[in-house]
Design a protein around this motif. Sequence first.
Motif, PDB file in Angstrom:
ATOM      1  N   GLY A  90      10.375  18.853  16.350  1.00 52.04           N
ATOM      2  CA  GLY A  90       9.635  17.858  17.118  1.00 52.04           C
ATOM      3  C   GLY A  90       8.169  17.772  16.764  1.00 52.04           C
ATOM      4  O   GLY A  90       7.383  17.192  17.534  1.00 52.04           O
ATOM      5  N   ASN A  91       7.794  18.309  15.601  1.00 46.33           N
ATOM      6  CA  ASN A  91       6.388  18.302  15.198  1.00 46.33           C
ATOM      7  C   ASN A  91       6.120  17.235  14.126  1.00 46.33           C
ATOM      8  O   ASN A  91       6.993  16.905  13.318  1.00 46.33           O
ATOM      9  N   SER A  92       4.914  16.732  14.143  1.00 40.68           N
ATOM     10  CA  SER A  92       4.484  15.835  13.063  1.00 40.68           C
ATOM     11  C   SER A  92       4.313  16.637  11.777  1.00 40.68           C
ATOM     12  O   SER A  92       4.107  17.870  11.812  1.00 40.68           O
ATOM     13  N   TYR A  93       4.403  15.965  10.637  1.00 38.82           N
ATOM     14  CA  TYR A  93       4.270  16.647   9.355  1.00 38.82           C
ATOM     15  C   TYR A  93       3.525  15.728   8.372  1.00 38.82           C
ATOM     16  O   TYR A  93       3.344  14.533   8.627  1.00 38.82           O
ATOM     17  N   THR A  94       3.076  16.303   7.287  1.00 34.59           N
ATOM     18  CA  THR A  94       2.323  15.541   6.291  1.00 34.59           C
ATOM     19  C   THR A  94       3.223  14.546   5.582  1.00 34.59           C
ATOM     20  O   THR A  94       4.318  14.897   5.110  1.00 34.59           O
ATOM     21  N   LEU A  95       2.776  13.309   5.517  1.00 33.89           N
ATOM     22  CA  LEU A  95       3.506  12.252   4.804  1.00 33.89           C
ATOM     23  C   LEU A  95       2.806  12.036   3.458  1.00 33.89           C
ATOM     24  O   LEU A  95       1.759  11.400   3.390  1.00 33.89           O
ATOM     25  N   ASN A  96       3.381  12.618   2.411  1.00 37.47           N
ATOM     26  CA  ASN A  96       2.769  12.463   1.092  1.00 37.47           C
ATOM     27  C   ASN A  96       3.069  11.084   0.499  1.00 37.47           C
ATOM     28  O   ASN A  96       2.202  10.421  -0.042  1.00 37.47           O
ATOM     29  N   ASP A  97       4.332  10.670   0.583  1.00 44.33           N
ATOM     30  CA  ASP A  97       4.750   9.361   0.056  1.00 44.33           C
ATOM     31  C   ASP A  97       4.972   8.430   1.239  1.00 44.33           C
ATOM     32  O   ASP A  97       5.996   8.488   1.917  1.00 44.33           O
TER      33      ASP A  97
ATOM     34  N   PHE B 177       0.284   3.881  -6.899  1.00 43.64           N
ATOM     35  CA  PHE B 177      -1.060   3.944  -7.477  1.00 43.64           C
ATOM     36  C   PHE B 177      -1.453   5.342  -7.941  1.00 43.64           C
ATOM     37  O   PHE B 177      -2.598   5.565  -8.327  1.00 43.64           O
ATOM     38  N   GLN B 178      -0.495   6.295  -7.899  1.00 45.36           N
ATOM     39  CA  GLN B 178      -0.698   7.641  -8.419  1.00 45.36           C
ATOM     40  C   GLN B 178      -1.937   8.305  -7.832  1.00 45.36           C
ATOM     41  O   GLN B 178      -2.637   9.072  -8.495  1.00 45.36           O
ATOM     42  N   THR B 179      -2.221   8.013  -6.573  1.00 41.83           N
ATOM     43  CA  THR B 179      -3.378   8.571  -5.880  1.00 41.83           C
ATOM     44  C   THR B 179      -2.913   9.285  -4.629  1.00 41.83           C
ATOM     45  O   THR B 179      -2.251   8.685  -3.775  1.00 41.83           O
ATOM     46  N   ALA B 180      -3.258  10.545  -4.527  1.00 46.39           N
ATOM     47  CA  ALA B 180      -2.861  11.319  -3.346  1.00 46.39           C
ATOM     48  C   ALA B 180      -3.672  10.864  -2.138  1.00 46.39           C
ATOM     49  O   ALA B 180      -4.903  10.873  -2.164  1.00 46.39           O
ATOM     50  N   ALA B 181      -2.967  10.430  -1.101  1.00 44.14           N
ATOM     51  CA  ALA B 181      -3.597  10.047   0.165  1.00 44.14           C
ATOM     52  C   ALA B 181      -2.662  10.486   1.285  1.00 44.14           C
ATOM     53  O   ALA B 181      -2.051   9.667   1.974  1.00 44.14           O
ATOM     54  N   PRO B 182      -2.500  11.801   1.454  1.00 40.59           N
ATOM     55  CA  PRO B 182      -1.524  12.294   2.444  1.00 40.59           C
ATOM     56  C   PRO B 182      -1.884  11.870   3.865  1.00 40.59           C
ATOM     57  O   PRO B 182      -3.038  11.988   4.290  1.00 40.59           O
TER      58      PRO B 182
ATOM     59  N   LEU C 101       0.845  -1.185   0.000  1.00 44.00           N
ATOM     60  CA  LEU C 101       0.000   0.000   0.000  1.00 44.00           C
ATOM     61  C   LEU C 101       0.886   1.242   0.000  1.00 44.00           C
ATOM     62  O   LEU C 101       1.465   1.624   1.011  1.00 44.00           O
ATOM     63  N   ALA C 102       1.006   1.850  -1.181  1.00 45.62           N
ATOM     64  CA  ALA C 102       1.786   3.072  -1.368  1.00 45.62           C
ATOM     65  C   ALA C 102       0.987   3.938  -2.338  1.00 45.62           C
ATOM     66  O   ALA C 102       1.256   3.960  -3.538  1.00 45.62           O
TER      67      ALA C 102
END
Length: 974
Positions: free
Chosen positions: A375-382, A352-357, A346-347
């Motif tokens: 120390g902050n969380s951040y958006t994981l695009n990949d 799968f060329q689908t954005a699921a941040p 699952l990536a």
Amino acid sequence: MFNLKLSTLHLAIGSALFAGIGFNVHAAEEGVDAVERIQVTGSRIKRTDMEGANPVTTIDAAAISKMSVNNVGDLLQNLTSSAGAAVNTQTNNGGDSSTRFSLRGIGDERTLVLINGRRVVAGGSGANASVDLNTIPTSIVKRVEVLKDGASATYGSDAIAGVVNIITHTDMEGFEVKVNAGQSGESDAKSKGIDFTFGASSDRGNVVFALGYNDQGDAFQGDRSFSEYELRAYPDGSTQQGGSSAPPWAHVDGAPGSANNPEAPNADTNVTRGPEFGSWRDYSGATDAFNYNPVNYLQTPSSRKYANVFANYLLGEFGFLGEVNSFAEASYVQTNGDRLIAPEPLAPLAFFQTAAPYSPDNYYNRTQGPKDADGNSYTLNDWRRRMLETGGRANFRDYKTFRTVVGFNGVFDNGWDWEISYNYGQSDSVERAEGYFNLDRVAEAVGPTGWLDENGALITDANGNPLVEANGSQMVCLNADGAVIDGCVPLNIFGQPGTDSEISPDMLQYISGAYNTTELGQNRQEVLSAVVSGDLFDLPAGAVGFAAGYEKRKESGYYKPDTLILGGITTAGSAVSTKGGYDVEEVFGEVIIPIFDEAPMAHMLEVNAAFRYSDYDTFGSNTSGKIGIKWMPVESLLVRATVSDAFRAPTIDDLVGGSAIGFPEASDPCDADTYSNPADYQAVRNSPNWANCVSTGVPQSGYSSGGVEQIPSNTGGAVNWGGSVVLEPETADVLTLGFVYTPEFFENFSMSVDYWEIQLTNALSTVGTQSTLDGCFNNGDYCDRIDRFKSDSAIPGNIKTVDDYAVNVGGIDTSGVDFDLRYRFESSFGDWRLGLDGTYLLEYDKHLASQTIDHVGRFEGDHDGHFAKLKTNFTIGWSLDDFDATLTTRYIDSVVEVEQGWWTAPFERTVESNVVVDLQGNYAVTDHLTVTLGVDNLFDQEPPFVYSAFGANTDVSTYDIVGRYMYMRAQVRF
């Protein structure tokens, strides 16, 4: 019309003194009643001998009964004339539980399959182009005739490489039962089956019934040393265990600003906690890649149930029609087959060329994910996670094939034979899949989260914002507006499989649901045929024979995926429905003219010619022709030659096949990860070819895919080009020259040598993903077919998709030599049979735009498979009284493969030759009972490593990969 390098007609005729077409000696050994007229594959004219002007290999029921095979497909793939990459039940990922036959390696769709001289409906998932030979059990086969010559003038479209004609038992009397069982030396790949055949006859007709069941068990790649791990090869001969960049632990974007390349600010160094689930660190393919091989099938399980009826009945005299006979054939086969590949990687973005941040406001990312410098969380695009908790991706196939033929035949008052028949075939497919995910739901499950209190209200802060970390009664998914998404269960990819922190059943249930994809398909064929044959008039050397006829054929089919696949929101891929068909009307004629008989240097000389005119409602008309010569200067030497043109019409899938996405292995020349040495990549960026990369969307500074080996590729019919491509039929010029020699001074010895040449033009095909990428980089070809992520994406330069739809593209030039030597002798200790047959490949060039790809002695995964220079089968047979034994040695010459993975620059390596020995013995216990025992791959020879092949570290289409296989068969007949 004929433009072969050696194939003008006058050259073929003039060369007949020195070369011609041979025939397979098995056919000559069967013996035929001197006055019986029979129809031989390759001709519509009935003759009194088995030898025409065409090279035909014949395998009879006696030979088949000594083998472990239970279907015609497995039988044919052992022929030395088989090459390329035809699928079989050893093909797991990419297979469809079918077995196909690619004669000369130019594609299974270019080998026409007949049963008793009539066409067979295609099989598979729907709107297919070739016959699934698994649907033809060997128990009903009387003999198989393989015509290794172009035969469109005789049979129409598809007969470019040749024809497989399966002659069935239609005149059996009595009752027969066959029971078989077998298993590998590893106690897997078990098989079992039972066949019943009953035949009865009277003075007016006969009927044969056949029923049977066969079951083939599975084997796993993890149970063989050569396929236990995915292996990567290096130029120095070393190997390294590889795997997927989607492991069963989180592999995600590194913190913003962690990029090694300041020119690519959107890039970052991916991080993982690795199998040890310790602190976050940089991802390493050497230590973190997932070995997906063990849970993949090495041999796919399948079962087959079948029923057949063959009947003839003499109706009586009907005036000028003479005695009229009626005949009918009916068959029904149900095949169930499975596929199992590793759990879903699952990536969403990378694979799968689908954005699921993965949101920083997701509880699991906040509490367990990586942190930035502050120390902050951040958006994981990949982000990537192997969903080990599902157990794997499974496909279950149910194919039903029905075929019937009804007709009448007889002899006119003037002695001409006539026949009229109607042939109907239909195959229906249902395929279900499990272990895949709904990408829309995945995106919801990794979005923001909140908590509900005991009263079901969302817990918020003083400003009304949902609290990500709270002690509520239930965690919920939130949309962009902060509203609760009903039923959604947040997904945690950071846990460890097999522990309390693994992905829970509730999480899996939401992103997959009771989600099983279902795909339906059908192939349908109708053929109305009328033919008349006989003698036109007499010449001094004999009668001039002829055949003429009319045929009307309708082909139709469809493939229908479910709504989730249609919408492209599933990790099972996306596809569009296919539905279509075409009609064709044809007239054909053939003539055989005897020139000399019992003349000096012409014990016999005859010429035959054939033509066919075809009118398609899709592209128009086509005319094909053939001329052959059969010459015996003396009784012991037969010289034959044929020159023909053949064609293949665009199929339903070629024309209107719906777009579907697949994931072939390929290496992008524009990707930094294709090169192990950074200096090599820098040299590429400095080369003139780099402009081709940039033109497709690669950043000037380059890009790194992170080790993506499977490139999303769109396939389907020409309709997907949006009207810019109109398909035409492909055509081929075919030449055969050879001789058969049975010397009088060497009793019981015979030999045949055959030269063949095929020049295919305007080929109906696809370019292939690797060839598209290479063609763009090297020559600027096909660049408009590559779609990449743009500069504002999280993964700029990565390939979204490659368009690889059907086109008329280039062609194939191939030639080679077939040879067959046979010798029999008697001794004081039994009778002996020696046989050596083989194929030596002289040329195989595939032409694509400005590329010409040489296949001889090579294996290239995206270039059609395996093409050994030499393949041979050597047989020693011995019989004494009621016992018979056969030892067969199968040899496949070494080839060269191009290894080009993202871990190393492309290099060539030699794949060693392969020798497999089979031993079989059968004993006639009584007049009614025969027992057969056999061992395939007697010495348990492992297949050679072919690292660029897709699956199992070897070529599953060519080599025996199961290992030593023991089998037994008992046959009772009354």
